[in-house]
Write an enzyme that holds these catalytic residues in place. Structure first.
Site, short mmCIF file in Angstrom:
data_model
loop_
_atom_site.label_atom_id
_atom_site.label_comp_id
_atom_site.label_asym_id
_atom_site.label_seq_id
_atom_site.Cartn_x
_atom_site.Cartn_y
_atom_site.Cartn_z
N HIS A 1 56.15 46.89 64.98
CA HIS A 1 54.91 47.68 64.96
C HIS A 1 53.84 47.03 65.83
O HIS A 1 52.66 46.99 65.46
CB HIS A 1 54.40 47.83 63.51
CG HIS A 1 55.23 48.74 62.66
ND1 HIS A 1 55.09 50.12 62.70
CD2 HIS A 1 56.22 48.48 61.77
CE1 HIS A 1 55.96 50.67 61.83
NE2 HIS A 1 56.65 49.69 61.27
N ASP B 1 57.68 44.93 58.17
CA ASP B 1 58.59 46.04 57.89
C ASP B 1 59.14 46.63 59.19
O ASP B 1 58.56 46.48 60.26
CB ASP B 1 57.86 47.13 57.09
CG ASP B 1 56.70 47.73 57.86
OD1 ASP B 1 56.00 46.97 58.58
OD2 ASP B 1 56.47 48.94 57.77
N GLU B 2 60.24 47.31 59.07
CA GLU B 2 60.82 48.13 60.13
C GLU B 2 60.92 47.39 61.47
O GLU B 2 60.68 47.97 62.52
CB GLU B 2 60.03 49.44 60.29
CG GLU B 2 60.09 50.30 59.03
CD GLU B 2 59.23 51.54 59.10
OE1 GLU B 2 59.64 52.56 58.53
OE2 GLU B 2 58.14 51.49 59.70
N ALA B 3 61.29 46.11 61.40
CA ALA B 3 61.46 45.32 62.63
C ALA B 3 62.88 45.53 63.16
O ALA B 3 63.66 44.58 63.32
CB ALA B 3 61.19 43.85 62.33
#
Length: 538
Positions: free
Chosen positions: A280, A343-345
Site C-alpha cells: 500500500h 496488510d495485503e503485501a
C-alpha cells in the site's frame, strides 16, 4: 466552544450530498429568545436505560431533575473539570436558550465532580434527582463520558442550534458505568479520499457521543500520502496530490495534524496514526524513485486495486525512510500507539515481509510508541506488547485464524475489526448506493450481533483489547457519505466495546438505537433507515 459540525439530512438513500458549512454555538443565549420554562408535565423524561452504549448498571427511580433558566453547571476547581463543564454548557446553551454559567463550588444544578470511584479511569457515576444531577468520575475522561450519557437522557432537540421549547428533564435514579474494553476505536481512511481538518473534527464529535476513545487515521496508501514529512517533502506535495478517481487530494501540514490531535484530545480520543507498509505504498514509491528496487518511480495511482506495491526491503534507504517517517510522526503524536499497517503485501515475499517487520518494529519502540499492525503481522514475529488488528471474515481460513489466535496466546493483544461485521464501507444491502461488497452485505443487526470476547476461536478472551470500526473510502468522499455509512452501524460497534456482555441483546438494542434517530436528525446526520430498526414515524 463546541463547533456544531453538520451536514444536510439525506433525502432517502440516493441523495448523498456534500457537507454543509460549520457554525459555532455561542456561549450566551440568543437575545430575547429564551422561552419561559414550560411545565414539567409536558413530556416524560427519557428512561435511564435508553442510552447507547448500554450502561453497566441502572437503578431508576425518584423525581426527575428539570434544567431551567436558573440552572448552573458546577465544577471542581480544576482545569480538567472546567473544560468538561464548558463543553456541556456549549452543548446545552443553543437549544435551551439558558445562560448555564459554569461555576466552582457546590449547590443545586448539574455538578461535575472528580473523586475516588471504583469505576476506573473512564468510568462515571450519574445521580439524578429533584435537586440536580451529579456526575462523579475518577478522571476527566469519565466526566466527559458521563456528559455524553446526560446528553442522551435529554430530548433529541437538545442538539439543535436554535432555541427549542423543552422541557429539559433528566430522569431520576443512578447510573454506574465503565467500559468493558480500553480500546474502542474507529478508523477513517483519509488516503483513498482526502478529508479536511474540519471534516475529521466533525467525525470526532460523532464518535465522542458514543464513548469511542481511539481515532485511527489511515494516513498513507497507494492513492495518497496525507501528512507532511519534513525530511521527505515530496511524499505530501507530490504523493498527496491525487486520490481515487483522480481528484486533487490534499495533505495535512504538521500544524493541521496537531490540531486534529488536539481536538481529538479535547473529546478524550487518542489518535492512532497509520503509515501502511511495506505494501500500500505506491504514493511513496511515486514520490521517491530510490524507494523502488529498480530505481524507477511508478506513476501516481488513482484506482482501487490492492496488493501491487512494495517498498524495496533489501535497500538501506528504505529503512532511512522508515526511521525518518516514524521519528517525525511519533514526535507529533502524544498517544501510545503507532500503526504500521502490514496488510495485503502480496508483492512482498514472505521472507522479505518477515525481514521488514523485524527491522521496522524496533524503530517504533525506539521513538517511544507501541506497534499496532493488521493481523498479517502475526505472520512475522510481533514485538512485545504489540497489538494485532484482526480484519478477517467468518470465511477466513482456519489456518489464518489459528495463527492469530496462537499469537494472542503468546501475548499479542487483539483489536477486533472483522470485515463482515464492522467494516463501515460494506454495503448494507445490494441496493446501497455507496460502499463495497467483497466481505458481503453488512446490515445493522449483523454489525451488532457478535461477541468480541469469544469471537476468535482459540484466542483467550484476556487478549482482546477492544474493537474498531474501520471506514475505508474508495467510494466515500464527503461528510454526508461518512454519515450514511457509519450510522446506524457505528453506535453498535461502540456498544460492543463499552457495554458489559450481559447487556447484549439485539431486540432491546434496536429499540434504543431507534431512539437515536431524532438525535441524528437534530445533529444533521443523514443516516440509513434500516428496515431492521423500528424508527419513530416521520
Amino acid at each position: 466552544m463546541r463547533p456544531r459540525h453538520r451536514t444536510p439530512r439525506l433525502l432517502g438513500s440516493l441523495l448523498l450530498v456534500a457537507a454543509a458549512g460549520i457554525s459555532v454555538a455561542g456561549a450566551a443565549p440568543v437575545a430575547g429568545a429564551a422561552p419561559a420554562d414550560p411545565p414539567a408535565a409536558a413530556k416524560a423524561a427519557t428512561p435511564l436505560d435508553r442510552v447507547v452504549p448500554a450502561p453497566a448498571s441502572v437503578d431508576a427511580g425518584g423525581t426527575p431533575y428539570r434544567i431551567t433558566s436558573g440552572t448552573r453547571i458546577r465544577v471542581d476547581d480544576s482545569r480538567e473539570a472546567r473544560r468538561v463543564g464548558e463543553y456541556l454548557a456549549d452543548v446545552l446553551r443553543p437549544s435551551t436558550g439558558y445562560r448555564l454559567p459554569v461555576t466552582s463550588g457546590g449547590g443545586a444544578g448539574i455538578r461535575l465532580k472528580l473523586g475516588a470511584t471504583s469505576l476506573g479511569a473512564e468510568g462515571y457515576r450519574l445521580d439524578s434527582g429533584k435537586s440536580g444531577v451529579t456526575i462523579t468520575a475518577k478522571g476527566p475522561a469519565g466526566l466527559f463520558h458521563g456528559v455524553q450519557t446526560l446528553r442522551q437522557l435529554l430530548p433529541a432537540s437538545v442538539e439543535e442550534d436554535s432555541v427549542q421549547p423543552g422541557p429539559w428533564l433528566v430522569a431520576g435514579g443512578t447510573i454506574e458505568d465503565q467500559p468493558r474494553y480500553g480500546y474502542r476505536g474507529a478508523m477513517l481512511d483519509v488516503a483513498r479520499h482526502f478529508f479536511t481538518v474540519d471534516q475529521v473534527k466533525r467525525y470526532i464529535d460523532q464518535l465522542a457521543l458514543y464513548k469511542v476513545n481511539k481515532l485511527h487515521l489511515h494516513l498513507s496508501d497507494d492513492q495518497g500520502w496525507r501528512l507532511a514529512i519534513d525530511s521527505w517533502p515530496r511524499l505530501a506535495t507530490y504523493g498527496g496530490s491525487t486520490q481515487v478517481g483522480g481528484g486533487p487530494g490534499g495533505y495535512y501540514t504538521k500544524a493541521d495534524y496537531k490540531e486534529i490531535v488536539r481536538y481529538a484530545g479535547s473529546r478524550h480520543l487518542e489518535v492512532v496514526p497509520e503509515i501502511d507498509m511495506p505494501g500500500h505504498t505506491n504514493a511513496a514509491l511515486a514520490s521517491y524513485a530510490e524507494l523502488n528496487c529498480d530505481g524507477v518511480a511508478p506513476p501516481l495511482y488513482t484506482g482501487t486495486e490492492v496488493g501491487f506495491s512494495s517498498l524495496c526491503v533489501s535497500k538501506d534507504v528504505t529503512y532511512d525512510f522508515v526511521d525518518d517517517v516514524i521519528r517525525e510522526l511519533a514526535a507529533l503524536t502524544p498517544g501510545k500507539y503507532l500503526h504500521i499497517g502490514g496488510d495485503e503485501a502480496h508483492s512482498t515475499s514472505h521472507e522479505d515481509y518477515v525481514a521488514f517487520m523485524d527491522r521496522v518494529q524496533p524503530v517504533v519502540a525506539k521513538y517511544g510508541k507501541t506497534v499496532v499492525g493488521w493481523h498479517q503481522l502475526t505472520g512475522a514475529t510481533p514485538a512485545k506488547g504489540a497489538l494485532a488488528q484482526y480484519w478477517g471474515l467468518d470465511s477466513t481460513s482456519a489456518e489464518e485464524k489459528e495463527r492469530v489466535a496462537a499469537a494472542a496466546r503468546n501475548g499479542t493483544g487483539l483489536v477486533l475489526s472483522p470485515a463482515d461485521r464492522v467494516y463501515l464501507d460494506m454495503k448494507y444491502t445490494k441496493d446501497t448506493p455507496l460502499g463495497l461488497d467483497w466481505a458481503g452485505y453488512v446490515e445493522v443487526r449483523r454489525s451488532y450481533d457478535w461477541d468480541p470476547g469469544n469471537y476468535l476461536a482459540g484466542a483467550p478472551g484476556s487478549a482482546v483489547q477492544g474493537v474498531e470500526a474501520p471506514l475505508w473510502t474508495e467510494t466515500v468522499s464527503t461528510s454526508a457519505h461518512i454519515d450514511y455509512m457509519a450510522f446506524p452501524r457505528l453506535p453498535g460497534v461502540a456498544e460492543l466495546g463499552w457495554s458489559p456482555a450481559s447487556t447484549h441483546d439485539w431486540d432491546a438494542y434496536k429499540v434504543r438505537l431507534a431512539a437515536q434517530g431524532p438525535r441524528w436528525e437534530a445533529l444533521g446526520i443523514g443516516y440509513y433507515r434500516s428496515p431492521q430498526v423500528p424508527w419513530p414515524a416521520e
